[in-house]
Design a protein around this motif. Sequence first.
Motif, PDB file in Angstrom:
ATOM      1  N   ALA A 165       0.828  -1.207   0.000  1.00 36.37           N
ATOM      2  CA  ALA A 165       0.000   0.000   0.000  1.00 36.37           C
ATOM      3  C   ALA A 165       0.862   1.256   0.000  1.00 36.37           C
ATOM      4  O   ALA A 165       0.511   2.260  -0.638  1.00 36.37           O
ATOM      5  CB  ALA A 165      -0.933  -0.004   1.211  1.00 36.37           C
ATOM      6  N   GLY A 166       1.992   1.204   0.708  1.00 36.29           N
ATOM      7  CA  GLY A 166       2.885   2.352   0.739  1.00 36.29           C
ATOM      8  C   GLY A 166       3.442   2.686  -0.631  1.00 36.29           C
ATOM      9  O   GLY A 166       3.745   3.847  -0.930  1.00 36.29           O
ATOM     10  N   ILE A 167       3.575   1.679  -1.487  1.00 35.01           N
ATOM     11  CA  ILE A 167       4.074   1.894  -2.845  1.00 35.01           C
ATOM     12  C   ILE A 167       2.921   2.174  -3.805  1.00 35.01           C
ATOM     13  O   ILE A 167       2.991   3.072  -4.641  1.00 35.01           O
ATOM     14  CB  ILE A 167       4.867   0.662  -3.323  1.00 35.01           C
ATOM     15  CG1 ILE A 167       6.049   0.399  -2.371  1.00 35.01           C
ATOM     16  CG2 ILE A 167       5.357   0.840  -4.751  1.00 35.01           C
ATOM     17  CD1 ILE A 167       6.762  -0.919  -2.619  1.00 35.01           C
ATOM     18  N   LEU A 168       1.837   1.426  -3.654  1.00 35.21           N
ATOM     19  CA  LEU A 168       0.726   1.525  -4.594  1.00 35.21           C
ATOM     20  C   LEU A 168       0.036   2.890  -4.527  1.00 35.21           C
ATOM     21  O   LEU A 168      -0.511   3.353  -5.532  1.00 35.21           O
ATOM     22  CB  LEU A 168      -0.296   0.417  -4.309  1.00 35.21           C
ATOM     23  CG  LEU A 168      -1.317   0.148  -5.413  1.00 35.21           C
ATOM     24  CD1 LEU A 168      -0.628  -0.413  -6.646  1.00 35.21           C
ATOM     25  CD2 LEU A 168      -2.387  -0.820  -4.930  1.00 35.21           C
ATOM     26  N   TYR A 184       8.646  -3.872  -9.053  1.00 33.59           N
ATOM     27  CA  TYR A 184       9.164  -3.913  -7.683  1.00 33.59           C
ATOM     28  C   TYR A 184       8.152  -4.573  -6.753  1.00 33.59           C
ATOM     29  O   TYR A 184       8.502  -5.416  -5.917  1.00 33.59           O
ATOM     30  CB  TYR A 184       9.483  -2.491  -7.239  1.00 33.59           C
ATOM     31  CG  TYR A 184      10.085  -2.367  -5.858  1.00 33.59           C
ATOM     32  CD1 TYR A 184      11.247  -3.048  -5.516  1.00 33.59           C
ATOM     33  CD2 TYR A 184       9.513  -1.534  -4.904  1.00 33.59           C
ATOM     34  CE1 TYR A 184      11.810  -2.913  -4.263  1.00 33.59           C
ATOM     35  CE2 TYR A 184      10.074  -1.398  -3.648  1.00 33.59           C
ATOM     36  CZ  TYR A 184      11.219  -2.086  -3.332  1.00 33.59           C
ATOM     37  OH  TYR A 184      11.778  -1.963  -2.088  1.00 33.59           O
ATOM     38  N   LEU A 185       6.880  -4.211  -6.919  1.00 33.46           N
ATOM     39  CA  LEU A 185       5.819  -4.817  -6.116  1.00 33.46           C
ATOM     40  C   LEU A 185       5.751  -6.324  -6.338  1.00 33.46           C
ATOM     41  O   LEU A 185       5.572  -7.092  -5.383  1.00 33.46           O
ATOM     42  CB  LEU A 185       4.464  -4.190  -6.474  1.00 33.46           C
ATOM     43  CG  LEU A 185       4.093  -2.879  -5.791  1.00 33.46           C
ATOM     44  CD1 LEU A 185       2.825  -2.305  -6.413  1.00 33.46           C
ATOM     45  CD2 LEU A 185       3.893  -3.078  -4.308  1.00 33.46           C
ATOM     46  N   VAL A 239      -5.033   1.865   0.529  1.00 31.66           N
ATOM     47  CA  VAL A 239      -4.700   3.047  -0.263  1.00 31.66           C
ATOM     48  C   VAL A 239      -5.905   3.974  -0.369  1.00 31.66           C
ATOM     49  O   VAL A 239      -5.796   5.179  -0.133  1.00 31.66           O
ATOM     50  CB  VAL A 239      -4.226   2.618  -1.675  1.00 31.66           C
ATOM     51  CG1 VAL A 239      -4.073   3.837  -2.581  1.00 31.66           C
ATOM     52  CG2 VAL A 239      -2.901   1.875  -1.572  1.00 31.66           C
ATOM     53  N   ARG A 240      -7.055   3.410  -0.710  1.00 29.89           N
ATOM     54  CA  ARG A 240      -8.242   4.248  -0.947  1.00 29.89           C
ATOM     55  C   ARG A 240      -8.779   4.879   0.324  1.00 29.89           C
ATOM     56  O   ARG A 240      -9.353   5.962   0.292  1.00 29.89           O
ATOM     57  CB  ARG A 240      -9.321   3.406  -1.625  1.00 29.89           C
ATOM     58  CG  ARG A 240      -8.948   3.023  -3.066  1.00 29.89           C
ATOM     59  CD  ARG A 240      -9.952   2.089  -3.700  1.00 29.89           C
ATOM     60  NE  ARG A 240      -9.585   1.784  -5.084  1.00 29.89           N
ATOM     61  CZ  ARG A 240     -10.157   0.847  -5.817  1.00 29.89           C
ATOM     62  NH1 ARG A 240     -11.143   0.116  -5.305  1.00 29.89           N
ATOM     63  NH2 ARG A 240      -9.761   0.631  -7.061  1.00 29.89           N
TER      64      ARG A 240
END
Length: 389
Positions: A51-54, A266-267, A311-312
């Motif tokens: 989530a930190g990346i997305l 990366y994910l 994320v949302r």
Amino acid sequence: MLLRTFGWSFAITAAGLALAGVLWGWQGLAIVGILSILEISLSFDNAVINAGILRKMNAFWQKIFLTVGILIAVFGMRLVFPVVIVAITAKMGPIEAVNLAINDKPQYEHLVTAAHPAIAAFGGMFLLMIFLDFIFEEREHKWLGWLERPLAKMGKLDMLSVIIALVVLLVTAMTVATDVAHGGGDKSATVLLSGVAGLLTYLVVGGISGYFEDKLEEAEDDEDDDAPAAKAAVASGDAGSNGAASKSSVSGVGLAGKAAFFMFLYLEVIDASFSFDGVIGAFAVTNDIFEMALGLGIGAMYIRSLTVFLVRKGTLDDYVYLEHGAHYAIGALAVILLASIKYEIPEVVTGLVGVGLIVLSFWSSVRKNRLEGKPGQDSRAEPEVTSGV
């Protein structure tokens, strides 16, 4: 919101369990259910990290993560990967490996288990680098301030995380890898080679994604700086300036695409590293690759949906220590993977450590919000508390 995000997970769970019941009966249904729960418990911290990346990606790449990404996660890592490992380690063709997986399940399980030192070294080093780069970076919020402040100062030394990771790898190769339970014998060379491969994979994929992300930020900053001039050019009818502004915008979109693509890669590598322990642990439940792929795949789908949900909802912004807890869980998982080269570590231990650290970090975030009186939080005082736990 909940149904929109988890709808596909619910649907796939129902279809998957029904399929398991039809193909393998009640026993198969139970096995698939157990594997799904195992995958969720082992990979909950993965969702927080993802989530930190997305959240840096747009809606299109979030959909790619939930569609193409889940196909890679289920069919690639949970079905194809174990077969590929057997084919490489046993020096046999892919068709022969598939035939072995279907018709000689005990031998297939033995070969996958024998490959565990290489798998654990690769995944352990990749995850260790994620953890080290996190704790050596200066951050606004510090969960364990007494530990993170001095580590952030140490992190100003170039390549410190790489040096520490290599030292850990050498120690692992000279200790736990010299008398391996999985496959027997001295696996020092295998562990060293696989660990270096994991480290290089992290540096290459993470470095490329970071490069394009930096380029994207630079392009966005340039567009912000050029915005007043672009507006003036439009007002005065200066077509040349307007064309330049348009070109800048297109460039920014192009860089966003590249950055998102490499962050997506990366994910996927992160997901692969997290899935190693789940795939190996699944053999304690079944050695049928199709039951394994279905059960772990259902669990992986929930992790994907949970990532998008975080994320949302902006959960990582509201609960600022969640990322800390997830990264500490990653560090613990890296150590467990490396230790598992020699020692048998129950999957329940791995799952409880990860979930426990995330729960602690969540509770610390809640306490912090209450003290600061943030909206939606109960600001009635608890006694004064320092940041973190």
